[in-house]
Enzyme design. Structure first.
Site, PDB file in Angstrom:
ATOM      1  N   ASP A  93       0.772  -1.230   0.000  1.00 42.44           N
ATOM      2  CA  ASP A  93       0.000   0.000   0.000  1.00 42.44           C
ATOM      3  C   ASP A  93       0.813   1.295   0.000  1.00 42.44           C
ATOM      4  OD1 ASP A  93      -1.701  -2.100   0.419  1.00 42.44           O
ATOM      5  OD2 ASP A  93      -2.731  -1.235   2.117  1.00 42.44           O
TER       6      ASP A  93
ATOM      7  N   GLU B  57       1.993  -9.924  11.294  1.00 43.04           N
ATOM      8  CA  GLU B  57       1.725  -9.501   9.922  1.00 43.04           C
ATOM      9  C   GLU B  57       3.042  -9.229   9.192  1.00 43.04           C
ATOM     10  OE1 GLU B  57      -1.043  -6.068   7.738  1.00 43.04           O
ATOM     11  OE2 GLU B  57      -0.770  -6.058   9.909  1.00 43.04           O
TER      12      GLU B  57
END
Length: 419
Positions: free
Chosen positions: A166, A390
């Site tokens: 992102d 993550e």
């Protein structure tokens, strides 16, 4: 290792919703596109049937134009639990599934093929490949026909979220063209569950919202939308190449002609060379028609492409000072010597498990067995030490982002079982 396997299985079972797996119940409570592909790659070792259902569920949200949206929203999750949610995207398929309107990297055909190989008998019994093959063909056709915005044979992304990376520094310059949505016009939910220091800034988020709203307001029409952000991303295109090769295998398994898929893979591989400069693959900004200077992990993912002419140079870059592959933890998401390197913030430096898995696959293909073993060891050790984080700090290995993250557990399970 048996303890790690049981822990990974617990994460995947805990994040299973009955037909798909959420990346994280807190941060990402719906079904994400490339997450589901990576998750299926690990699930195939736990339950091949469940891995098949995971992918079938994702393609149940496919649009009529062939695109696979990056989010399939669950009707059982509060509508404001995630932003941008279904009310923002205003996209519903003919089957009544609420989705986002953008896409994510096409690793799906590779996941389908690996899932089939895990239990061919069960796959044949359920008609898994005949069911998904035409959907995968339509997905790839959408990308190659609607998203070749530069006209040179490569697929373009039209939002940073489509890259899966992102807030990569590769997008910084292009995003300066985008007027951010006012901060008081939306409410972020991601920072409710993760540290502000780990997540994209409010300025970046405002620009993401603006781009998504513009695409939405033009009916997600790739011909009518005035894209302020359009770049050819090496990771996205490399995964399309890998998936075209997988589609060739699927076609042959179904007694169909694999030639169109192998031809597409060869054409894409040749076109990908346009993005190679100074030892790495770089995104190309279609507005300026120039390669982006930033060196990111996206440029290393083509290591998994069969018969890649630039493989030796790319491997040297991976092992050099910018990424120090084999010396630091996993694979840094951005040049360690770069001017905006940040060891904590999302895709601006931290190391991710999914890109490490992709690079590991490339290393195995290139018979770089010692280096591949180091990356595999990092994945397994850090997945366990961080409770399946993550992503991690590339130097210390400290956990960042969500915990009990599904693709971390799935890919650790895959490397554990596939050694």
């Amino acid at each position: 290792m048996s303890e790690l396997r049981r822990a990974a299985e617990r994460v995947l079972l805990g994040n299973w919703t009955g037909h798909s797996t959420v990346p994280s119940h807190s941060l990402y409570p719906h079904q994400w596109s490339w997450d589901s592909a990576f998750i299926a790659i690990g699930l195939r070792h736990l339950s091949p049937r469940r891995a098949q259902v995971e992918l079938e569920s994702l393609f149940g949200a496919q649009w009529q134009d062939g695109r696979v949206p990056h989010i399939s929203f669950s009707p059982h999750v509060p509508r404001d639990a995630y932003f941008p949610g279904p009310d923002f995207w205003q996209a519903t398929t003919a089957r009544g599934v609420e989705t986002s309107g953008i896409v994510q990297p096409p690793v799906h055909a590779l996941a389908v093929w690996l899932t089939h190989e895990a239990d061919r008998q069960e796959s044949v019994r359920r008609g898994f490949l005949p069911k998904l093959y035409p959907k995968l063909v339509a997905w790839h056709a959408y990308l190659r026909e609607r998203r070749d915005l530069g006209g040179r044979g490569l697929v373009a992304i039209v939002h940073p979220w489509e890259s899966g990376m992102d807030n990569s520094p590769a997008w910084d310059e292009a995003l300066t063209r985008v007027e951010p949505a006012p901060l008081d016009s939306f409410t972020r939910r991601d920072t409710d569950h993760a540290s502000d220091d780990d997540r994209p800034t409010d300025l970046d988020y405002g620009r993401y919202v603006r781009l998504a709203a513009t695409y939405r307001d033009h009916g997600y029409d790739d011909r009518r939308t005035p894209f302020e952000f359009a770049l050819e991303d090496p990771c996205f295109n490399a995964l399309l190449i890998a998936s075209e090769h997988a589609l060739g295998s699927i076609a042959a398994e179904l007694s169909l002609d694999p030639t169109p898929h192998l031809k597409a893979a060869a054409e894409l591989t040749a076109a990908l060379g346009q993005l190679f400069a100074d030892g790495n693959f770089h995104a190309r900004d279609l507005e300026s028609d120039e390669l982006v200077a930033a060196d990111t992990v996206s440029g290393l993912v083509p290591l998994l492409v069969p018969d890649l002419p630039q493989a030796d140079e790319l491997l040297s870059t991976a092992r050099g000072p910018k990424f120090r592959l084999g010396e630091v933890n996993l694979v840094p998401s951005y040049d360690l010597t770069g001017p905006v390197f940040d060891r904590s913030r999302y895709w601006r430096g931290p190391s991710w498990f999914n890109t490490a898995w992709l690079v590991h696959r490339g290393l195995r293909r290139l018979e770089q067995d010692e280096l591949a073993a180091r990356v595999r060891g990092d994945v397994l050790t850090l997945a366990e030490q961080t409770a399946f984080a993550e992503y991690v700090d590339p130097f210390s290995g400290a956990a960042r982002g969500a915990r009990d993250f599904s693709w971390t557990a799935a890919l650790a399970l895959d490397l554990l079982r596939s050694a």
